[in-house]
Every structure is written in C-alpha cells, then in structure tokens.
Design a protein around this motif. Structure first.
Motif, PDB file in Angstrom:
ATOM      1  N   VAL A   1       0.835  -1.201   0.000  1.00 47.37           N
ATOM      2  CA  VAL A   1       0.000   0.000   0.000  1.00 47.37           C
ATOM      3  C   VAL A   1       0.873   1.255   0.000  1.00 47.37           C
ATOM      4  O   VAL A   1       1.895   1.313   0.691  1.00 47.37           O
TER       5      VAL A   1
ATOM      6  N   PHE B   1       0.987   5.105   1.072  1.00 46.71           N
ATOM      7  CA  PHE B   1       0.380   6.109   1.937  1.00 46.71           C
ATOM      8  C   PHE B   1       0.874   7.497   1.525  1.00 46.71           C
ATOM      9  O   PHE B   1       1.667   7.631   0.584  1.00 46.71           O
TER      10      PHE B   1
ATOM     11  N   TYR C   1      -3.079   3.167  -3.720  1.00 50.75           N
ATOM     12  CA  TYR C   1      -3.025   4.164  -2.648  1.00 50.75           C
ATOM     13  C   TYR C   1      -4.047   3.828  -1.573  1.00 50.75           C
ATOM     14  O   TYR C   1      -5.134   3.317  -1.863  1.00 50.75           O
ATOM     15  N   MET C   2      -3.716   4.161  -0.337  1.00 53.79           N
ATOM     16  CA  MET C   2      -4.556   3.804   0.797  1.00 53.79           C
ATOM     17  C   MET C   2      -5.882   4.559   0.770  1.00 53.79           C
ATOM     18  O   MET C   2      -5.917   5.747   0.448  1.00 53.79           O
TER      19      MET C   2
ATOM     20  N   TYR D   1      -7.356   8.505   5.920  1.00 51.37           N
ATOM     21  CA  TYR D   1      -6.346   8.795   4.885  1.00 51.37           C
ATOM     22  C   TYR D   1      -6.842   9.852   3.907  1.00 51.37           C
ATOM     23  O   TYR D   1      -6.051  10.667   3.416  1.00 51.37           O
TER      24      TYR D   1
END
Length: 532
Positions: free
Chosen positions: A342, A344, A374-375, A380
């Motif tokens: 992933v 971040f 992407y997270m 987020y």
C-alpha cells in the motif's frame, strides 16, 4: 559501499514452495513462447524452406554480431486473440557492427507475413522504442500486406507505421529496409520511406499494385519482375539502393550499411561491473505465491544491482516504499520498489522528492512494482492521500529521465500509475510470471459490485438474491483474475515481455545500454503544480 545483506533461506519451506510455483509458471510461459517460435507451424515452415528461404529469426541471427544478445520484445503479442501468438512479426534490440539497433522481421510462415491488428500494435511499439532511444531501425521485410479480413482495424491506424519511418529519418535516426520477398500495396512504403533499401535478385517484389490489380485498374498486362522486381528497381526506378544476389548477400550488405552509418552513442560504455553478491537463482523463491503475503524488495534489489551495493534514501520515512541509488551493469539508477503493497501519503511524498532528485542528477529510474494502490479510508482521505498520490503521479508524468518498470508482484489501481505503468511511457516495461495488474484485486472488485447491487435493490425496496450474488461474485473474480495475469496483459502489449526473474539483471542492463543511445537529461523544474 552499502552492501545489502539477505535473510533468504533457499532451504526453507516458504522459499521452496514459491520456487516450485515460479518454475511451473515459467514452464507454462515457455510453452506459449514456443508457439511464437513455431511461426506458422511445420507445414508452412517446410514450404518456406523448400523455396530456399531463411526463417525470420534466422535472418535476425545472421544480421547480428556473432555471440551478442538479442532482446526480443513483445513475443506474446496476440496471445488470447484469434490471431497466432507473436503477431507474425519478430521485434527486438540487437547489435549490428557494434551498433545497437531496433530490428523488425516479418514472419512469412504465418499467413504470408500478413499484418493483423496485433502486428500493427507490435510494429508501432517497436518504432516508439527506436525513436525514444534513437536506435537505428532495420526492417527485414517479407509481407503480403494487410490481413484483408481485418482491414477495418488496420487501414486507418496503419498509416502511422510509414509516418514513423519518415519521422525517424527526420530526427536523424537511420532506417534500413531489407526486402526478402513481397512488400506490396501499403507495404511498399517501408522500402520507399527508409533511408537505405536492399533488394534481392529474383526475390524482392515491391509495387503498389500487383499484376492482377494493374490489369483491373488500367487493362495493362504486366509481370512481377517488370512491375516490381529487384532488377527493375535497381536499374530503372532507383528504389533499390543495393542489389543483392541472395539472402545471405542481402544481410551482408545490410551489415555494411550499418557499419557506414557513423552512428555514435553520446556516452561511452561503462566499465565492467561487479556481479551481485547474492545468487539470482534465489529470485525464484522471493515472491510468495499469494501476493497478499508481504516480501522485502531489497532481496530483489540485492540480486540485480552491481555488487549488491544500494544507498537507501529516507529509509525510516514512508517505509512501504523503498527508494535509493545503485548502479546496474555500470549505469547509475534510482530505484523505487514497493515494500508492503500500500502507498500512503508519506510514501507518495517521498517518491515525488526522489524523482525530482533523479531528474536533477540525470539518473534513470527503475520502478519495481508490488502495490495494491493508494490507501483508502476516512483517516487517509482527511490526511490528503488524493493530494499526495497526485503529487507522486505528477512527478512520474513530468520526469524526463528514462524510466524502466518491472512488475514483480501486484500492480493495482492508481498505484500502477504512480509506479510508472504503461500509460506513463516507461522506456521499457517487463513483467515476472508472478505479476498481476488490474484496477483492483478480483475479490475487491467483485465485492464492490456486490455492495452496489445490494444498495440498488434496497433503494428500490426489492429483496436481494444471495444465491445470484454468490454466482456473480465467483464469475467476476474468475474474469478479473484471468485478465490480470501476465500472459493476458503481454498479449495486449501492455508490457514488452514476460521474463524469467533470473534474467532481470541482464534484461535491464540491455535496456540501460539502449536508452543511453539518446541523451539522458532530467527535467529542470517543469513539473506541474504540486498541491501541498
């Protein structure tokens, strides 16, 4: 030196399991490559040989300098389509008279070398590689032209092949055509638009319209030789610059043309580099069979870079992305490799800064993919993942140093974009047999569709059919799984080939040598607006 160590135990059950599965995938890959090597099959290969002709790959081999490698590109083009694997054409990079060249060769054992839609895609990709890397382009021509039943998919976009030849010439990239047989109709423009053309006595046939078409159009009676034979083009029309007596003589003359090009690389070849400290054979057991299981990409880096020497950049920040500097076959590279899948915000910002630094230093970038994207999630989104992911993609989009990409594990969603997937024009992109790429994982995609269907049914006040839902999910998962596999993606030319992991260092070394035929210059500024 900052030499990478290793924790890989090649005798462990996990490594053994991963290696066994990798070997099974490679065996399946070899079987598909064999289909391309077989061309049109024994019947048509025998017929071709009975005519005293060399096969496409034999022509390529004779053209190349002895004992030098040939990096074949897109060998699986057309896989899974209605057309033969390989798309009736061989393309690749090899050395001729000491000069790295982009070589294309029609395979006349496959429907007379006729071009189908995948042939066109493969030829256009080869031209793009020649242009980006300023590689002289040698066309070994023997084709009956377009595969007429598929002309609607070829005719309009097919003109780009001839456009590319003229643009290569205009940019000072030499083009050479060697005509071994038919080069008719639109195909006549390949020798017509090349800088240098070689034709073979009693073999080459180059005309816009053959005798039957001329008869229908004008009523004129003619024969192949007087209409488009090598003798006529060498003595009368002037289309043939060189007149060869047979195929061997034609290849000899093509080599002499390249020897006289005065084509020089802007950079000297680097000194001989030290091999990695760790055994590349172990690459087969590093990527787990289940891509959800994390692995350390430093173990891959340690087996492909010179002396396993790697200077990591920001090792304690954004740890799901490994970034750092190394050399590979003597060429400097900056490496971005996904660690835990992933991406971040920290990883995205780290990547953007690293890409800018590589551009400041004129250093090519190597992307090793293993990302689920992407997270997502409220925390987020509120933390700015859209801004920061966009920052990384912005940097990749506007970077001007050469990019090389290798899909070693997962490459899903916008993470595929941020790691320089096909749409972001890496100079070369290869995949390991373990790789998968799609908008998201099969289970996730099927689950999203299920949730949307449930919400739709609830909004209409209708009961939800759980049995139908289970069937839909199973069908979608199977479909996405099959469409995310390397053979499927390579068949559509979304990469330049599926490679044995053990060959990664060699393949990347050949690519880095090729890209240094053109100036390696980074962007000085010129990036889009970074949303902070």
């Amino acid at each position: 030196m900052t030499r990478l160590g290793t924790t890989v135990d090649p005798r462990s059950p996990e490594h053994t399991e991963a290696r066994t599965e990798a070997l099974e995938r490679l065996a399946a890959l070899d079987a598909e490559h064999a289909k391309a090597l077989a061309g049109g099959g024994e019947k048509y290969t025998a017929r071709h040989r009975d005519r005293g002709k060399l096969l496409a790959r034999e022509r390529v081999e004779l053209l190349l300098d002895p004992d030098t490698p040939f990096l074949e590109l897109s060998p699986l083009a057309g896989w899974g389509s209605d057309y033969p694997v390989g798309a009736s054409m061989v393309t690749g990079i090899g050395t001729v008279e000491g000069v790295e060249c982009l070589i294309t060769a029609n395979d006349p054992t496959v429907r007379g070398g006729a071009s189908n839609p995948w042939t066109l895609k493969k030829a256009l990709r080869a031209n793009e590689i020649a242009r980006q890397n300023r590689l002289p382009c040698i066309s070994l021509v023997e084709s009956g032209g377009a595969d007429l039943p598929s002309q609607k998919e070829i005719f309009i976009p097919g003109g780009a092949v001839f456009r590319d030849l003229t643009r290569l010439s205009a940019e000072g990239v030499p083009t050479v055509a060697v005509v071994f047989g038919n080069s008719t109709a639109g195909g006549a423009y390949i020798p017509g638009m090349s800088d240098h053309t070689v034709m073979i006595k009693d073999r080459s046939k180059v005309f816009l319209g053959g005798p039957p078409l001329v008869k229908m159009a004008t009523g004129e009676e003619s024969d192949d030789e007087s209409l488009g034979g090598a003798d006529m083009h060498a003595r009368v029309s002037g289309l043939a610059d060189h007149y060869a007596l047979d195929e061997y003589d034609a290849i000899r003359q093509a080599r002499r043309i390249v020897a006289r090009l005065n084509h020089r690389k802007p950079y000297a070849d680097p000194p001989r580099a030290a091999e990695p400290l760790h055994d590349p054979e172990e690459l087969l057991g590093i990527v787990p069979p289940d891509l959800k299981t994390p692995f350390d990409p430093r173990e891959v880096i340690a087996r492909i870079v010179d002396a396993s020497d790697f200077d990591e950049f920001k090792p304690l920040y954004g740890t799901s992305l490994v970034t750092g500097w190394a050399t590979l076959h003597g060429y400097p590279v900056g490496i971005l490799a996904n660690a835990q899948g992933v991406l971040f915000s920290a990883e995205s910002q780290k990547a953007a800064q690293f890409i800018q630094l590589a551009n400041q230093r004129d250093i090519p970038l190597l992307f090793l993919h293993n990302t689920t994207g992407y997270m997502v999630g409220k925390e987020y989104e509120q933390g700015g993942i859209v801004k920061h992911g966009s920052m990384m993609i912005n940097a990749v989009s506007n970077s001007r140093v050469p990019h090389l990409s290798v899909l070693i594990g997962a490459s899903y969603g916008a993470g595929h974009y941020g790691m320089c997937g096909r749409a972001y024009e890496p100079r070369f992109l290869f995949a390991w047999p373990s790789a998968k790429s799609a908008v998201m994982g099969p289970a996730q995609l099927a689950g999203v569709l299920s949730i949307v269907s449930r919400q739709s049914a609830a909004a209409k006040g209708l009961p939800y059919d759980e049995e139908q839902d289970a069937g839909m999910r199973a069908f979608v998962e199977a479909q996405i799984e099959s469409e995310s596999l390397p053979l499927f993606l390579s068949g559509r030319l979304y990469d330049d080939g599926v490679i044995d992991p053990r060959d990664t260092r060699t393949v990347l070394g050949l690519c880095l040598s090729a890209v240094h035929n053109a100036p390696v210059e980074g962007a000085r500024g010129g990036f889009g607006v970074f949303r902070m």
